[in-house]
Design a protein around this motif. Structure first.
Motif, short mmCIF file in Angstrom:
data_model
loop_
_atom_site.label_atom_id
_atom_site.label_comp_id
_atom_site.label_asym_id
_atom_site.label_seq_id
_atom_site.Cartn_x
_atom_site.Cartn_y
_atom_site.Cartn_z
N UNK A 8 0.82 -1.20 0.00
CA UNK A 8 0.00 0.00 0.00
C UNK A 8 0.86 1.26 0.00
N UNK A 9 1.91 1.26 0.82
CA UNK A 9 2.80 2.42 0.92
C UNK A 9 3.56 2.62 -0.39
N UNK A 10 4.04 1.54 -0.97
CA UNK A 10 4.75 1.61 -2.24
C UNK A 10 3.83 2.16 -3.33
N UNK A 11 2.60 1.66 -3.37
CA UNK A 11 1.63 2.14 -4.36
C UNK A 11 1.37 3.63 -4.17
N UNK A 12 1.22 4.06 -2.92
CA UNK A 12 0.97 5.46 -2.62
C UNK A 12 2.13 6.34 -3.09
N UNK A 13 3.35 5.95 -2.79
CA UNK A 13 4.52 6.75 -3.18
C UNK A 13 4.69 6.78 -4.70
N UNK A 14 4.51 5.66 -5.36
CA UNK A 14 4.65 5.61 -6.82
C UNK A 14 3.57 6.47 -7.47
N UNK A 15 2.36 6.43 -6.95
CA UNK A 15 1.27 7.24 -7.49
C UNK A 15 1.59 8.72 -7.35
N UNK A 16 2.10 9.13 -6.19
CA UNK A 16 2.46 10.53 -5.98
C UNK A 16 3.57 10.96 -6.95
N UNK A 17 4.55 10.10 -7.16
CA UNK A 17 5.62 10.41 -8.09
C UNK A 17 5.07 10.56 -9.51
N UNK A 18 4.21 9.63 -9.92
CA UNK A 18 3.65 9.67 -11.27
C UNK A 18 2.81 10.92 -11.51
N UNK A 19 2.00 11.29 -10.54
CA UNK A 19 1.14 12.48 -10.69
C UNK A 19 2.01 13.73 -10.75
N UNK A 20 3.03 13.82 -9.91
CA UNK A 20 3.93 14.97 -9.92
C UNK A 20 4.63 15.09 -11.27
N UNK A 21 5.09 13.97 -11.79
CA UNK A 21 5.76 13.97 -13.10
C UNK A 21 4.78 14.41 -14.19
N UNK A 22 3.58 13.88 -14.19
CA UNK A 22 2.58 14.22 -15.20
C UNK A 22 2.24 15.70 -15.16
N UNK A 50 3.34 20.38 -6.37
CA UNK A 50 3.02 20.23 -4.96
C UNK A 50 4.22 19.61 -4.26
N UNK A 51 4.50 20.03 -3.05
CA UNK A 51 5.60 19.38 -2.35
C UNK A 51 5.32 17.89 -2.21
N UNK A 52 6.30 17.11 -2.49
CA UNK A 52 6.16 15.66 -2.41
C UNK A 52 6.21 15.28 -0.94
N UNK A 53 5.09 14.87 -0.40
CA UNK A 53 5.03 14.49 1.00
C UNK A 53 5.23 12.98 1.09
#
Length: 129
Positions: free
Chosen positions: A21-35, A124-127
């Motif tokens: 779950x944590x890995x999915x959350x972090x990868x999703x945040x990275x992908x959205x920030x990149x997009x 957005x700051x990557x939290x």
């Protein structure tokens, strides 16, 4: 809380130590920030394309004629990136939320620019925590 802007924290995660779950959350945040970053580039490339002259001086070596030729390159690049964005799973979700359709990459540059509001694409700051 650790943010990507906090250089002192400099947190690096080992994916093997994270829950799914944590890995999915972090990868999703990275992908959205990149997009969002890619769409901000598209916004500013559209501004650049609008500022470029419609025609450029040209010399035809075969005929010896000097004249003007259409300057299609800036607009072509914007359309190509907009098409690619519609094919990207993450960017297309963001663009659909902004009202884009499959025809939007071929719209006038003014329309493309109006449909890329920077207030919706701010970094957005990557939290991390």
């Amino acid at each position: 809380m650790t943010t990507i802007d906090n250089i002192e924290a400099n947190v690096i995660y080992d994916s093997a130590e994270l829950s799914r779950e944590r890995l999915f959350d972090l990868v999703t945040k990275c992908n959205v920030s990149w997009a969002q970053g890619e769409l901000r580039k598209l916004h500013f490339m559209t501004l650049f394309a609008q500022s470029e002259p419609k025609f450029l001086p040209s010399y035809d070596e075969d005929t010896g004629e000097i004249g003007l030729k259409p300057n299609n390159e800036p607009t072509y690049r914007v359309r190509r990136i907009a098409e690619d964005s519609m094919q990207c799973k993450i960017r297309s979700v963001i663009l659909t939320e902004l009202g884009w359709t499959p025809e939007t990459p071929y719209a006038p540059l003014e329309t493309i620019l109006a449909m890329l509001p920077l207030d919706r694409l701010q970094p957005h700051p990557f939290v991390a925590d």
